[in-house]
Design a protein around this motif. Structure first.
Motif, PDB file in Angstrom:
ATOM      1  N   UNK A 240       0.809  -1.227   0.000  1.00  0.00           N
ATOM      2  CA  UNK A 240       0.000   0.000   0.000  1.00  0.00           C
ATOM      3  C   UNK A 240       0.840   1.273   0.000  1.00  0.00           C
ATOM      4  N   UNK A 241       1.966   1.255   0.736  1.00  0.00           N
ATOM      5  CA  UNK A 241       2.815   2.444   0.782  1.00  0.00           C
ATOM      6  C   UNK A 241       3.440   2.716  -0.577  1.00  0.00           C
ATOM      7  N   UNK A 242       3.887   1.668  -1.262  1.00  0.00           N
ATOM      8  CA  UNK A 242       4.507   1.842  -2.572  1.00  0.00           C
ATOM      9  C   UNK A 242       3.521   2.325  -3.618  1.00  0.00           C
ATOM     10  N   UNK A 243       2.303   1.760  -3.605  1.00  0.00           N
ATOM     11  CA  UNK A 243       1.280   2.195  -4.564  1.00  0.00           C
ATOM     12  C   UNK A 243       0.918   3.661  -4.326  1.00  0.00           C
ATOM     13  N   UNK A 244       0.736   4.026  -3.049  1.00  0.00           N
ATOM     14  CA  UNK A 244       0.421   5.424  -2.732  1.00  0.00           C
ATOM     15  C   UNK A 244       1.550   6.347  -3.173  1.00  0.00           C
ATOM     16  N   UNK A 245       2.790   5.945  -2.903  1.00  0.00           N
ATOM     17  CA  UNK A 245       3.926   6.770  -3.288  1.00  0.00           C
ATOM     18  C   UNK A 245       4.011   6.917  -4.808  1.00  0.00           C
ATOM     19  N   UNK A 246       3.769   5.815  -5.525  1.00  0.00           N
ATOM     20  CA  UNK A 246       3.818   5.878  -6.981  1.00  0.00           C
ATOM     21  C   UNK A 246       2.757   6.793  -7.560  1.00  0.00           C
ATOM     22  N   UNK A 247       1.548   6.743  -6.996  1.00  0.00           N
ATOM     23  CA  UNK A 247       0.476   7.622  -7.473  1.00  0.00           C
ATOM     24  C   UNK A 247       0.828   9.076  -7.174  1.00  0.00           C
ATOM     25  N   UNK A 248       1.359   9.337  -5.978  1.00  0.00           N
ATOM     26  CA  UNK A 248       1.738  10.706  -5.629  1.00  0.00           C
ATOM     27  C   UNK A 248       2.871  11.213  -6.518  1.00  0.00           C
TER      28      UNK A 248
ATOM     29  N   UNK B  72       5.154   2.677 -14.385  1.00  0.00           N
ATOM     30  CA  UNK B  72       4.063   1.972 -15.061  1.00  0.00           C
ATOM     31  C   UNK B  72       2.952   2.937 -15.461  1.00  0.00           C
ATOM     32  N   UNK B  73       2.611   3.857 -14.572  1.00  0.00           N
ATOM     33  CA  UNK B  73       1.547   4.819 -14.881  1.00  0.00           C
ATOM     34  C   UNK B  73       1.978   5.757 -16.004  1.00  0.00           C
ATOM     35  N   UNK B  74       3.197   6.256 -15.935  1.00  0.00           N
ATOM     36  CA  UNK B  74       3.669   7.210 -16.941  1.00  0.00           C
ATOM     37  C   UNK B  74       3.924   6.548 -18.293  1.00  0.00           C
ATOM     38  N   UNK B  75       4.004   5.206 -18.313  1.00  0.00           N
ATOM     39  CA  UNK B  75       4.220   4.521 -19.592  1.00  0.00           C
ATOM     40  C   UNK B  75       2.937   4.377 -20.409  1.00  0.00           C
ATOM     41  N   UNK B  76       1.792   4.646 -19.777  1.00  0.00           N
ATOM     42  CA  UNK B  76       0.527   4.547 -20.506  1.00  0.00           C
ATOM     43  C   UNK B  76       0.419   5.735 -21.467  1.00  0.00           C
ATOM     44  N   UNK B  77       0.153   5.492 -22.757  1.00  0.00           N
ATOM     45  CA  UNK B  77       0.087   6.590 -23.735  1.00  0.00           C
ATOM     46  C   UNK B  77      -0.990   7.609 -23.386  1.00  0.00           C
ATOM     47  N   UNK B  78      -0.729   8.843 -23.744  1.00  0.00           N
ATOM     48  CA  UNK B  78      -1.688   9.910 -23.485  1.00  0.00           C
ATOM     49  C   UNK B  78      -3.006   9.670 -24.210  1.00  0.00           C
ATOM     50  N   UNK B  79      -2.954   8.939 -25.295  1.00  0.00           N
ATOM     51  CA  UNK B  79      -4.178   8.660 -26.049  1.00  0.00           C
ATOM     52  C   UNK B  79      -5.193   7.881 -25.216  1.00  0.00           C
ATOM     53  N   UNK B  80      -4.709   7.091 -24.242  1.00  0.00           N
ATOM     54  CA  UNK B  80      -5.627   6.349 -23.386  1.00  0.00           C
ATOM     55  C   UNK B  80      -6.440   7.299 -22.505  1.00  0.00           C
TER      56      UNK B  80
ATOM     57  N   UNK C  56      -6.568   3.600 -16.851  1.00  0.00           N
ATOM     58  CA  UNK C  56      -5.121   3.702 -16.703  1.00  0.00           C
ATOM     59  C   UNK C  56      -4.589   2.672 -15.714  1.00  0.00           C
ATOM     60  N   UNK C  57      -5.198   2.593 -14.531  1.00  0.00           N
ATOM     61  CA  UNK C  57      -4.680   1.715 -13.477  1.00  0.00           C
ATOM     62  C   UNK C  57      -4.654   0.241 -13.882  1.00  0.00           C
ATOM     63  N   UNK C  58      -5.715  -0.319 -14.502  1.00  0.00           N
ATOM     64  CA  UNK C  58      -5.645  -1.732 -14.910  1.00  0.00           C
ATOM     65  C   UNK C  58      -4.489  -2.021 -15.876  1.00  0.00           C
ATOM     66  N   UNK C  59      -4.236  -1.094 -16.809  1.00  0.00           N
ATOM     67  CA  UNK C  59      -3.122  -1.296 -17.739  1.00  0.00           C
ATOM     68  C   UNK C  59      -1.776  -1.180 -17.016  1.00  0.00           C
ATOM     69  N   UNK C  60      -1.700  -0.248 -16.069  1.00  0.00           N
ATOM     70  CA  UNK C  60      -0.450  -0.077 -15.322  1.00  0.00           C
ATOM     71  C   UNK C  60      -0.153  -1.303 -14.462  1.00  0.00           C
TER      72      UNK C  60
END
Length: 221
Positions: free
Chosen positions: A35-43, A111-119, A138-142
């Motif tokens: 949970x800490x890593x996911x929160x940090x990644x989103x932030x 992982x989040x930033x690798x999703x294309x802007x077109x999505x 975005x999140x399911x693809x990430x």
């Protein structure tokens, strides 16, 4: 046989008890890191420059400092400077949780930033809000891209727990050293066989995780 001493007395049971300590530290650290890593990644993906700078400093500090130095800081430094007497296991969990959450946070960010802007644009075109677009598109693809490196991180945490013996934790490697010392004179080559047994135990834990990582990587490609 040269390895007969491994079958004497409670040698095997002692190794398994030490292995249980290794697994306990690893599993608790991984469970807290998720949970800490996911929160940090989103932030990390937020546009707040101050927040991103703070998280970047934390990540780089954890990456630059060797895990052994962090263990010494938490175990000895907390007692000296803060008057807190952490046990070896608690200090180990703190360090590996801090390390795991930092590494996982960077993986989540990538992982989040690798999703294309077109999505994002496609989600907004379907009248989804920013929150809905993130959670449903975005999140399911990430997550699919995140799973293989995350499993590799778990194996790294499991293997690195061997450092815990240096702050008094009686995990599997420390138990192995105790067995070597006990049979030092009766079995001169005991160290070789003991470390081979330790290698097999780590292999039995990490190899299935490596197979899982490769399978997830093929599924996500």
């Amino acid at each position: 046989m040269a390895a007969d001493f491994l079958l004497q007395g409670e040698t095997i049971s002692r190794l398994l008890v030490g292995l249980s300590v290794t697994l306990r530290i690893s599993l608790v650290s991984v469970a807290l890191s998720l949970p800490m890593g996911v929160l940090m990644g989103v932030l990390f993906t937020r546009r707040n420059p101050l927040l991103r700078a703070v998280l970047r400093v934390y990540l780089e500090f954890i990456r630059v400092m060797p895990q052994l130095v962090l263990l010494f800081i938490v175990f000895f430094g907390s007692a000296t400077m803060l008057g807190l007497n952490f046990s070896g296991e608690v200090a180990s969990v703190i360090v590996f949780t801090a390390w795991g959450s930092a590494e996982l946070g960077d993986l989540v960010r990538a992982a989040i930033e690798s999703i294309p802007r077109s999505q994002y644009d496609s989600a907004y075109a379907l009248a989804l809000s920013r929150r809905q677009a993130f959670l449903r598109v975005i999140l399911p693809q990430a997550v699919r891209r995140l799973l293989p490196p995350s499993v590799n991180l778990v194996t790294r945490i499991v293997k690195t727990t061997s450092l815990c013996m240096l702050i008094g934790v009686v995990e599997v490697v420390r138990v192995g050293q105790q067995i070597i010392d006990f049979y030092r004179f009766d079995y001169p080559y005991g160290a070789l066989w003991t470390y081979a047994a330790l290698g097999l135990l780590y292999f039995a834990i990490c190899w299935p995780l490596s197979l899982l990582s490769r399978w997830l990587e093929k599924r996500s490609s």
